[in-house]
Design a protein around this motif. Structure first.
Motif, PDB file in Angstrom:
ATOM      1  N   SER A   1       3.425  16.395  13.203  1.00 56.22           N
ATOM      2  CA  SER A   1       3.158  17.836  13.202  1.00 56.22           C
ATOM      3  C   SER A   1       1.665  18.141  13.201  1.00 56.22           C
ATOM      4  N   LYS A   2       0.838  17.110  13.181  1.00 58.61           N
ATOM      5  CA  LYS A   2      -0.608  17.316  13.139  1.00 58.61           C
ATOM      6  C   LYS A   2      -1.091  17.873  14.470  1.00 58.61           C
ATOM      7  N   LYS A   3      -1.822  18.972  14.404  1.00 59.43           N
ATOM      8  CA  LYS A   3      -2.393  19.578  15.594  1.00 59.43           C
ATOM      9  C   LYS A   3      -3.736  18.919  15.856  1.00 59.43           C
ATOM     10  N   GLU A   4      -4.025  18.694  17.114  1.00 62.61           N
ATOM     11  CA  GLU A   4      -5.301  18.102  17.499  1.00 62.61           C
ATOM     12  C   GLU A   4      -6.418  19.106  17.250  1.00 62.61           C
ATOM     13  N   THR A   5      -7.423  18.667  16.513  1.00 63.77           N
ATOM     14  CA  THR A   5      -8.577  19.520  16.251  1.00 63.77           C
ATOM     15  C   THR A   5      -9.836  18.737  16.555  1.00 63.77           C
ATOM     16  N   GLY A   6     -10.912  19.453  16.696  1.00 63.35           N
ATOM     17  CA  GLY A   6     -12.197  18.815  16.932  1.00 63.35           C
ATOM     18  C   GLY A   6     -12.741  18.213  15.645  1.00 63.35           C
ATOM     19  N   PHE A   7     -13.765  17.394  15.795  1.00 58.98           N
ATOM     20  CA  PHE A   7     -14.358  16.723  14.646  1.00 58.98           C
ATOM     21  C   PHE A   7     -14.890  17.719  13.620  1.00 58.98           C
ATOM     22  N   GLY A   8     -15.557  18.764  14.097  1.00 65.95           N
ATOM     23  CA  GLY A   8     -16.128  19.753  13.182  1.00 65.95           C
ATOM     24  C   GLY A   8     -15.058  20.464  12.369  1.00 65.95           C
TER      25      GLY A   8
ATOM     26  N   LEU B   1       1.232   6.891  -6.693  1.00 66.77           N
ATOM     27  CA  LEU B   1       0.152   7.856  -6.952  1.00 66.77           C
ATOM     28  C   LEU B   1       0.602   9.290  -6.710  1.00 66.77           C
ATOM     29  N   HIS B   2       1.457   9.486  -5.694  1.00 70.49           N
ATOM     30  CA  HIS B   2       1.947  10.820  -5.366  1.00 70.49           C
ATOM     31  C   HIS B   2       3.179  11.209  -6.174  1.00 70.49           C
ATOM     32  N   GLY B   3       3.688  10.296  -6.978  1.00 66.21           N
ATOM     33  CA  GLY B   3       4.814  10.612  -7.850  1.00 66.21           C
ATOM     34  C   GLY B   3       6.157  10.709  -7.169  1.00 66.21           C
ATOM     35  N   HIS B   4       6.339   9.949  -6.081  1.00 61.07           N
ATOM     36  CA  HIS B   4       7.660   9.939  -5.449  1.00 61.07           C
ATOM     37  C   HIS B   4       7.982   8.542  -4.919  1.00 61.07           C
ATOM     38  N   SER B   5       9.170   8.418  -4.358  1.00 64.02           N
ATOM     39  CA  SER B   5       9.635   7.117  -3.878  1.00 64.02           C
ATOM     40  C   SER B   5       8.870   6.683  -2.634  1.00 64.02           C
ATOM     41  N   MET B   6       8.956   5.401  -2.345  1.00 62.39           N
ATOM     42  CA  MET B   6       8.336   4.870  -1.142  1.00 62.39           C
ATOM     43  C   MET B   6       8.977   5.499   0.099  1.00 62.39           C
ATOM     44  N   GLU B   7      10.259   5.709   0.052  1.00 62.89           N
ATOM     45  CA  GLU B   7      10.972   6.330   1.166  1.00 62.89           C
ATOM     46  C   GLU B   7      10.443   7.742   1.428  1.00 62.89           C
ATOM     47  N   GLU B   8      10.225   8.510   0.364  1.00 63.07           N
ATOM     48  CA  GLU B   8       9.672   9.862   0.511  1.00 63.07           C
ATOM     49  C   GLU B   8       8.235   9.801   1.034  1.00 63.07           C
ATOM     50  N   GLU B   9       7.486   8.811   0.594  1.00 58.80           N
ATOM     51  CA  GLU B   9       6.109   8.627   1.079  1.00 58.80           C
ATOM     52  C   GLU B   9       6.107   8.429   2.599  1.00 58.80           C
ATOM     53  N   VAL B  10       7.003   7.579   3.085  1.00 59.98           N
ATOM     54  CA  VAL B  10       7.091   7.316   4.521  1.00 59.98           C
ATOM     55  C   VAL B  10       7.527   8.575   5.267  1.00 59.98           C
ATOM     56  N   ARG B  11       8.481   9.320   4.704  1.00 63.69           N
ATOM     57  CA  ARG B  11       8.916  10.576   5.331  1.00 63.69           C
ATOM     58  C   ARG B  11       7.743  11.545   5.484  1.00 63.69           C
ATOM     59  N   GLN B  12       6.936  11.658   4.442  1.00 61.84           N
ATOM     60  CA  GLN B  12       5.785  12.568   4.478  1.00 61.84           C
ATOM     61  C   GLN B  12       4.748  12.113   5.511  1.00 61.84           C
ATOM     62  N   ILE B  13       4.493  10.813   5.568  1.00 63.36           N
ATOM     63  CA  ILE B  13       3.526  10.275   6.530  1.00 63.36           C
ATOM     64  C   ILE B  13       3.988  10.563   7.962  1.00 63.36           C
ATOM     65  N   ILE B  14       5.264  10.313   8.231  1.00 61.30           N
ATOM     66  CA  ILE B  14       5.790  10.560   9.579  1.00 61.30           C
ATOM     67  C   ILE B  14       5.756  12.042   9.912  1.00 61.30           C
ATOM     68  N   LYS B  15       6.166  12.877   8.966  1.00 60.75           N
ATOM     69  CA  LYS B  15       6.165  14.328   9.184  1.00 60.75           C
ATOM     70  C   LYS B  15       4.748  14.819   9.483  1.00 60.75           C
TER      71      LYS B  15
ATOM     72  N   LEU C   1       0.831  -1.211   0.000  1.00 61.91           N
ATOM     73  CA  LEU C   1       0.000   0.000   0.000  1.00 61.91           C
ATOM     74  C   LEU C   1       0.864   1.260   0.000  1.00 61.91           C
ATOM     75  N   LEU C   2       1.962   1.235   0.752  1.00 58.97           N
ATOM     76  CA  LEU C   2       2.891   2.368   0.736  1.00 58.97           C
ATOM     77  C   LEU C   2       3.459   2.589  -0.665  1.00 58.97           C
ATOM     78  N   ALA C   3       3.838   1.505  -1.312  1.00 54.33           N
ATOM     79  CA  ALA C   3       4.386   1.595  -2.666  1.00 54.33           C
ATOM     80  C   ALA C   3       3.342   2.162  -3.624  1.00 54.33           C
ATOM     81  N   MET C   4       2.099   1.711  -3.473  1.00 60.54           N
ATOM     82  CA  MET C   4       1.026   2.180  -4.340  1.00 60.54           C
ATOM     83  C   MET C   4       0.770   3.676  -4.117  1.00 60.54           C
ATOM     84  N   ASN C   5       0.715   4.091  -2.844  1.00 63.59           N
ATOM     85  CA  ASN C   5       0.503   5.514  -2.539  1.00 63.59           C
ATOM     86  C   ASN C   5       1.657   6.373  -3.044  1.00 63.59           C
TER      87      ASN C   5
END
Length: 79
Positions: A41-48, A23-37, A16-20
């Motif tokens: 860095s994701k701020k907690e927000t409410g559902f709305g 789709l995003h036009g970059h390496s699997m390694e870059e995909e993992v870097r983006q997912i981790i980043k 699935l990582l390879a497929m994503n």
């Protein structure tokens, strides 16, 4: 730069990582870097707020009044 090795990763997850990555036009390694980043860095927000983010590109022609303080009855609980 730091390196991380992830052992015992399910083959399905790797596929699935390879497929994503493709789709995003970059390496699997870059995909993992983006997912981790994004994850750290994701701020907690409410559902709305989260839901509004998905639809921000669509736009509305009217204002929606904010609803706060409402409770719902659980139909499975005894009264």
């Amino acid at each position: 730069m730091a390196q991380i090795i992830v052992r015992n990763l399910d083959d399905n997850v790797k596929d699935l990582l390879a497929m994503n990555a493709k789709l995003h036009g970059h390496s699997m390694e870059e995909e993992v870097r983006q997912i981790i980043k994004d994850a750290v860095s994701k701020k907690e927000t409410g559902f709305g707020t989260e839901l509004a983010g998905y639809f921000k590109e669509v736009g509305l022609d009217f204002e929606i009044e904010e609803q706060k303080g409402f409770t719902t009855r659980n139909p499975f609980e005894d009264e």
